[in-house]
Design a protein around this motif. Structure first.
Motif, short mmCIF file in Angstrom:
data_model
loop_
_atom_site.label_atom_id
_atom_site.label_comp_id
_atom_site.label_asym_id
_atom_site.label_seq_id
_atom_site.Cartn_x
_atom_site.Cartn_y
_atom_site.Cartn_z
N ALA A 171 0.82 -1.22 0.00
CA ALA A 171 0.00 0.00 0.00
C ALA A 171 0.85 1.26 0.00
O ALA A 171 0.36 2.36 -0.29
N GLU A 172 2.14 1.11 0.30
CA GLU A 172 3.04 2.26 0.27
C GLU A 172 3.20 2.81 -1.15
O GLU A 172 3.52 3.97 -1.35
N GLY A 173 2.98 1.93 -2.15
CA GLY A 173 3.07 2.39 -3.54
C GLY A 173 4.43 2.99 -3.87
O GLY A 173 5.47 2.44 -3.56
N GLU A 174 4.39 4.20 -4.50
CA GLU A 174 5.63 4.85 -4.89
C GLU A 174 6.45 5.30 -3.68
O GLU A 174 7.64 5.57 -3.80
N ARG A 175 5.82 5.35 -2.49
CA ARG A 175 6.55 5.75 -1.29
C ARG A 175 7.53 4.66 -0.84
O ARG A 175 8.30 4.85 0.09
N ILE A 176 7.49 3.52 -1.51
CA ILE A 176 8.39 2.44 -1.15
C ILE A 176 9.85 2.88 -1.25
O ILE A 176 10.72 2.38 -0.53
N GLY A 177 10.11 3.86 -2.12
CA GLY A 177 11.47 4.38 -2.24
C GLY A 177 11.94 5.03 -0.96
O GLY A 177 13.10 4.87 -0.55
N GLN A 178 11.03 5.75 -0.29
CA GLN A 178 11.39 6.38 0.98
C GLN A 178 11.65 5.34 2.07
O GLN A 178 12.55 5.48 2.90
N VAL A 179 10.85 4.26 2.07
CA VAL A 179 11.05 3.19 3.04
C VAL A 179 12.42 2.55 2.83
O VAL A 179 13.17 2.31 3.80
N ILE A 180 12.77 2.27 1.58
CA ILE A 180 14.08 1.66 1.28
C ILE A 180 15.21 2.60 1.67
O ILE A 180 16.24 2.17 2.20
#
Length: 704
Positions: free
Chosen positions: A126-135
């Motif tokens: 559900a993070e979608g494109e925000r997955i980059g920030q998580v990584i």
């Protein structure tokens, strides 16, 4: 009366310019917002009927939350130490506190050789494109390599984050390089400190206008915009826009020699150039819209997105640019202002007049020799598609996810952390698991058990059953994005589908790549013939003949195959790329054939115009002499703008940029300058068969 008409024309031109400047000012900010509405997840591009898509739907039923795994791998060549284990465990505890990470995180998994540790970090999809920030947060926690211990964040989530980072940085560098390339070429072509401003301003307005519509469509989920389509839109609008501008400006300059008032010259130039420009743009638009027949959402999106770019470019170049040129008048060409001298246009094109003379003297030899050279280049096709690009081969630079995947492949079954998922009926579950385990390339098969979604399955826990189905995870021996893993998925599917009554579905990261590859092959077989038919119809209507369109299409297809052959050699032996992206042949075809036919349209529409007054053979020579310089300049501009894709660190866009640049130069320098004129000259008036021009040609009448 003439003065009043002149004043009215100037006022209209000024209002048109002001109106477009307002539109550009309003639309401009949207060009920088396209990244906000783009997605780069391959799974979202698959057709609904694909097996991997069905598997994803089933995954949602088995898991409380769908996750994408990040694999944090620690490696030490001399062996993992106690301090390394403590560091990995401490990092795992901190990973669990990052928003978007699904807990609990399983403990670090040691490799059998004792040289690596791996932490699987599930990230909520559900993070979608925000997955980059998580990584980014995971990488910050894991820290840099130190004291011989390497740390990398890989896996599907790490790879997706690297792609998002690359595509997120497309707008600025690509736009800057494209603008710089176009500016330099326009300065060289026009040798004027003023004239370059007009086409560049019009191209920028075209891009802003296109960006508004693309943004709104993507924001309302009408199309799926990805970074690749975004990059192509940029270079396509500026390349095609500058092409159309060059053609119109060349015709305007020609008419200024015949008309005293700029608005009269523009009216004549517009009437002469607009049909060819509209036919050219219409051909590209309809060819791109053929991508709507694709089964892949990414291809279906690229078609309308690029078509919107060309439509916006046509509108701007046929309204805004003429108004700018009328206001600029002859001063726009300073210091080489055209005088009213009624000069024959051919007198200004000495070089191309000499080339036309050479073609006339050696027509048959020229077209046979050029066709033979192009045919020879097609031999390189044997090197194309020997291997396809894996996900970790997408980058021209070594990213953290690529480095991590190499470490995983060296110390674990390469598919660890990105297993294939197998869904089957509960009654057949045991047999399906046994069949799957025997498939070469499958390292391990384990059931998804109750409470095992966030970690490794508990062998003592019962399998989780949902609606009479059981899920297994199959760890592959090869990296999940490799050719070997894709072959394993195909073999696995064949094996488990053979279990009677199992109704088995195989999905996962590798399965998505397999289904994407199959869909791409299907799209090529369907779309390429349709594009050729569309182009044939447009050419037949424009030239009012059948033989000429068929010959023009044959030359462009030959040029396309020669381009692919030459590019295969360049990719393999010069750029050292491991393969080509599965979408490359279709994209290369659509852009090369649609854009390549443009130059034949520009040439042959002028040849037909000249043939009406001079006869076919003199018309061919006059058309070549008059259009040679401007079409060559247009080809160089388009090739240079697409080559700007090479500044991006993505192999797929570099390959497409190189292919279009090489193909356009072949079309411009070889096909349009030599092959088509020589072939048309050799055939003579019969080229217009069965049209009226072939029957009434003065040259044909004289021969009788």
């Amino acid at each position: 009366m003439a003065g009043r008409r002149g004043g009215t024309a100037t006022l209209v031109a000024a209002l048109v310019v002001i109106g477009w400047l307002v539109v550009g000012g309003v639309a401009g900010p949207y060009a920088g917002k396209l990244g906000e509405v783009s997605t780069n997840d391959n799974a979202s591009f698959l057709p609904a009927e694909a097996e991997a898509t069905r598997a994803q739907d089933l995954t949602a039923e088995f898991a409380d939350r769908q996750t994408t795994p990040a694999l944090v791998v620690y490696a030490r060549a001399t062996g993992i130490t106690d301090a390394d284990r403590q560091r990995a465990a401490a990092d795992a505890a901190r990973f669990a506190q990052v928003p978007g990470v699904v807990t609990p995180i399983p403990p670090p998994v040691p490799s059998q050789d004792g040289q690596a540790l791996q932490v699987v970090v599930p990230i909520d999809e559900a993070e979608g494109e925000r997955i980059g920030q998580v990584i980014d947060e995971l990488r910050a926690i894991a820290g840099d390599d130190r004291d011989g211990l390497t740390v990398d964040v890989a896996g599907p989530a790490g790879l997706l984050a690297d792609l998002i980072e690359v595509f997120g940085a497309i707008d600025g560098p690509l736009l800057l390089v494209t603008l710089s390339v176009v500016l330099v070429i326009l300065l060289v072509v026009y040798r004027s400190p003023v004239l370059w401003i007009f086409p560049l301003l019009a191209a920028g307005t075209s891009y802003a206008l296109a960006a508004v519509f693309v943004y709104l469509l993507a924001d309302h989920d009408v199309v799926k915009l990805n970074g690749q389509a975004q990059g192509i839109l940029t270079v396509l609008v500026f390349g095609a826009g500058t092409d159309y501008a060059l053609l119109l400006i060349a015709r305007y300059r020609e008419e200024l020699h015949r008309h005293g008032r700029p608005w009269d010259a523009m009216r004549a130039a517009w009437r002469g150039a607009a049909p060819a420009i509209i036919a050219s743009g219409g051909t590209v638009i309809l060819s791109l819209l053929c991508l709507l027949l694709s089964s892949l959402n990414s291809n279906r999106a690229l078609g309308p997105i690029a078509a919107i770019g060309i439509a916006a470019t046509l509108l701007v170049m046929l309204t805004f640019l003429p108004a700018l040129l009328v206001l600029g008048g002859r001063w726009a060409f300073w210091p080489r202002r055209p005088a009213v001298d009624q000069a024959d246009p051919q007198t200004e094109h000495g070089l191309w007049s000499r080339i036309a003379g050479f073609v006339a003297r050696r027509a048959r030899v020229v077209w046979l020799a050029t066709a033979a050279v192009l045919a020879l280049l097609t031999i390189g096709l044997t090197q194309l598609g020997v291997t396809t690009l894996g996900q970790t081969d997408l980058f021209t630079q070594r990213t953290d996810s690529v480095a991590g995947q190499d470490v995983i492949a060296a110390h674990y079954p390469a598919g660890t952390g990105s297993p294939a998922t197998i869904f089957t009926n509960q009654a057949s579950a045991q047999q399906v698991a046994e069949v799957a385990q025997r498939v070469p390339g499958v390292a391990a098969v384990s059931p998804v058990t109750q409470g095992s979604q966030a970690g490794p399955p508990d062998p003592n826990a019962p399998p989780k059953v949902v609606d009479g189905r059981v899920e297994f995870e199959a760890t592959l021996a090869d990296p999940p994005d490799s050719n070997g893993a894709e072959r394993t998925i195909r073999d696995l599917r064949e094996a488990v589908h053979g279990v009677p009554g199992s109704d088995t579905v195989v999905g996962g990261f590798t399965a998505i790549n397999v289904d994407t590859s199959d869909a791409s092959a299907r799209d090529r077989n369907v779309i390429i013939p349709v594009v050729l038919l569309v182009i044939a119809v447009i050419l037949a209507l424009l030239l009012r003949a059948l033989l000429a369109p068929l010959l023009l299409i044959a030359t462009v297809v030959l040029s396309f195959l020669a381009t692919l052959g030459l590019c295969a050699l360049i990719f393999r032996h010069l750029l050292d790329f491991p393969g080509v992206d599965q979408s490359f042949p279709l994209f290369a075809f659509v852009f090369l054939v649609a854009l390549g036919i443009d130059y034949n349209i520009f040439l042959m529409s002028r040849v037909r115009e000249e043939s009406v007054h001079r006869g076919t053979r003199p018309g061919v020579l006059a058309g070549l002499a008059v259009t040679g310089g401007v079409i060559t300049s247009a080809g160089i501009v388009l090739a240079a703008t697409f080559s700007a894709l090479a500044v991006l660190p993505l192999v797929v866009l570099v390959e497409l940029g190189v292919a279009v640049a090489v193909g356009v130069l072949l079309d411009t320098i070889v096909v349009r300058s030599l092959l088509v004129p020589a072939l048309s000259y050799d055939i003579g008036a019969r080229i217009w068969w069965p049209g009226r021009l072939g029957r009434t040609d003065r040259e044909a009448r004289h021969a009788r």
